[in-house]
Design a protein around this motif. Structure first.
Motif, PDB file in Angstrom:
ATOM      1  N   TRP A  43       0.851  -1.185   0.000  1.00  0.00           N
ATOM      2  CA  TRP A  43       0.000   0.000   0.000  1.00  0.00           C
ATOM      3  C   TRP A  43       0.887   1.234   0.000  1.00  0.00           C
ATOM      4  N   ARG A  44       0.389   2.307  -0.600  1.00  0.00           N
ATOM      5  CA  ARG A  44       1.117   3.562  -0.705  1.00  0.00           C
ATOM      6  C   ARG A  44       0.331   4.658   0.003  1.00  0.00           C
ATOM      7  N   GLU A  45       0.977   5.367   0.935  1.00  0.00           N
ATOM      8  CA  GLU A  45       0.276   6.440   1.634  1.00  0.00           C
ATOM      9  C   GLU A  45       0.182   7.677   0.747  1.00  0.00           C
ATOM     10  N   GLU A  64      -7.694  12.238  -3.977  1.00  0.00           N
ATOM     11  CA  GLU A  64      -6.242  12.279  -4.147  1.00  0.00           C
ATOM     12  C   GLU A  64      -5.927  13.044  -5.425  1.00  0.00           C
ATOM     13  N   ARG A 263      -5.247  10.543   7.307  1.00  0.00           N
ATOM     14  CA  ARG A 263      -4.257   9.847   6.502  1.00  0.00           C
ATOM     15  C   ARG A 263      -4.959   8.725   5.734  1.00  0.00           C
ATOM     16  N   TRP A 264      -4.585   8.600   4.484  1.00  0.00           N
ATOM     17  CA  TRP A 264      -5.157   7.563   3.632  1.00  0.00           C
ATOM     18  C   TRP A 264      -4.042   6.866   2.867  1.00  0.00           C
ATOM     19  N   GLU A 265      -4.303   5.629   2.512  1.00  0.00           N
ATOM     20  CA  GLU A 265      -3.366   4.895   1.678  1.00  0.00           C
ATOM     21  C   GLU A 265      -4.119   4.166   0.579  1.00  0.00           C
ATOM     22  N   ALA A 307      -8.738   2.072  -1.618  1.00  0.00           N
ATOM     23  CA  ALA A 307      -8.084   3.002  -0.701  1.00  0.00           C
ATOM     24  C   ALA A 307      -8.699   2.808   0.675  1.00  0.00           C
ATOM     25  N   VAL A 310      -5.805   5.382   7.233  1.00  0.00           N
ATOM     26  CA  VAL A 310      -4.739   4.902   8.101  1.00  0.00           C
ATOM     27  C   VAL A 310      -5.070   5.332   9.501  1.00  0.00           C
TER      28      VAL A 310
END
Length: 313
Positions: A43-45, A64, A263-265, A307, A310
């Motif tokens: 996963w990518r933040e 995003e 925060r999201w990833e 998505a 976090v």
């Protein structure tokens, strides 16, 4: 009436400090290196500077931004957010199966904002591109880069008008976009490479879909909004009519206190989890009720990259 509108032929979290719009240079046409996620990171933040929280009457929409694909548009959008341009405005054009469009609506209200160049495609290396794995109707090749659905033709790449994409509306000239943004609520792939996509909704698309279907003011109604004698009453009536589609607030995560910052990833693309997910979605043989097994194909717009928020430890 002239308006920054998506295709005139179609029938249709808190206050941030204001800042002045800064002109941005045209993106360089040369190929740019890609930066795929590390193989060990499934996963990518999302960077705080690219994470937008848009609060509507029905709930929060998380976006995003895609600065590598459309740097001038992302810079303009960030400036508009930080200038509190959209707070209290409306989704004033919501056409079923087409788009939900928001902003200032009227041409005389956009005069203070510079236009941005069309950034509908770019030249980029194939490294970091995750092919969908089957043919696409509109592009020689389709797939994903960093979670965004893209099409490719050689080294030319563009973001797709899938539901949930974030695009910039404009007038007829290609470089006339400024502040009016839209989110497709249907597949509008014929718009690919004609309008700039500069982000995507990663959560809250249900709130976009729940917006009331409305049409923008017609040509005959425009004088009431520009005449000082009638403008106040016209805008008051408009506010009442569009109240269900009001933008309560919009902000960048980077401008929020760090301890309160969301925060999201996003699932890494390319990545092993993403490839496994695509494979599972192609396995229609698991449905016992099917009489005919469909071919193992995916429509790129029907499987958005997952998505998730976090959560603090």
């Amino acid at each position: 009436m002239v308006r920054r509108s998506l295709m005139a032929v179609m029938v249709g979290v808190g206050a941030l400090a204001a800042c002045q719009t800064t002109p941005v240079p045209d993106p360089a046409p040369a190929a740019v290196p890609a930066h795929p996620p590390a193989p060990e990171a499934p996963w990518r933040e999302v960077a705080a500077e690219n994470l937008v929280i848009l609060q509507t009457v029905t709930g929060a929409i998380v976006i995003e931004l895609a600065p590598e694909a459309a740097p001038a548009h992302v810079a303009q959008f960030r400036n508009a957010i930080r200038a509190n341009l959209y707070n209290g405005e409306y989704f004033y054009r919501v056409i079923d199966g087409h788009v939900a469009q928001a902003g200032l609506e009227f041409e005389h209200r956009l005069d203070a904002w510079d236009t941005v160049p069309l950034e509908a495609d770019r030249t980029v290396e194939a490294a970091g591109f995750a092919p969908l794995g089957n043919a696409d109707l509109f592009a020689p090749e389709a797939g994903h880069r960093d979670g965004f659905a893209v099409g490719r033709d050689g080294n030319t790449e563009w973001l797709l008008h899938c539901p949930g994409a974030l695009g910039m509306a404009r007038d007829t000239p290609p470089d006339s976009g400024a502040t009016e943004f839209f989110v497709p609520i249907g597949q509008r792939r014929y718009l690919d490479r004609n309008y700039t996509i500069f982000g995507r909704v990663i959560s809250g698309m249900e709130h976009v879909n729940r917006l009331e279907r409305v049409a923008p003011a017609g040509e005959a109604e425009i004088p009431a909004f520009t005449d000082p004698a009638t403008a106040e009453a016209a805008f008051a009536a408009r506010a009442q009519a569009l109240s269900a589609n009001r933008i309560l607030s919009i902000g960048l995560a980077a401008d929020m206190p760090e301890d309160l910052r969301p925060r999201w990833e996003v699932m890494a693309t390319p990545g092993a989890e993403w490839e496994a997910l695509k494979t599972s979605k192609r396995d229609y043989g698991i449905y016992d009720a099917f009489v005919v097994t469909p071919p193992k194909r995916l429509d790129i717009c029907t499987l958005p990259v997952p998505a998730r928020p976090v959560h603090a430890d």
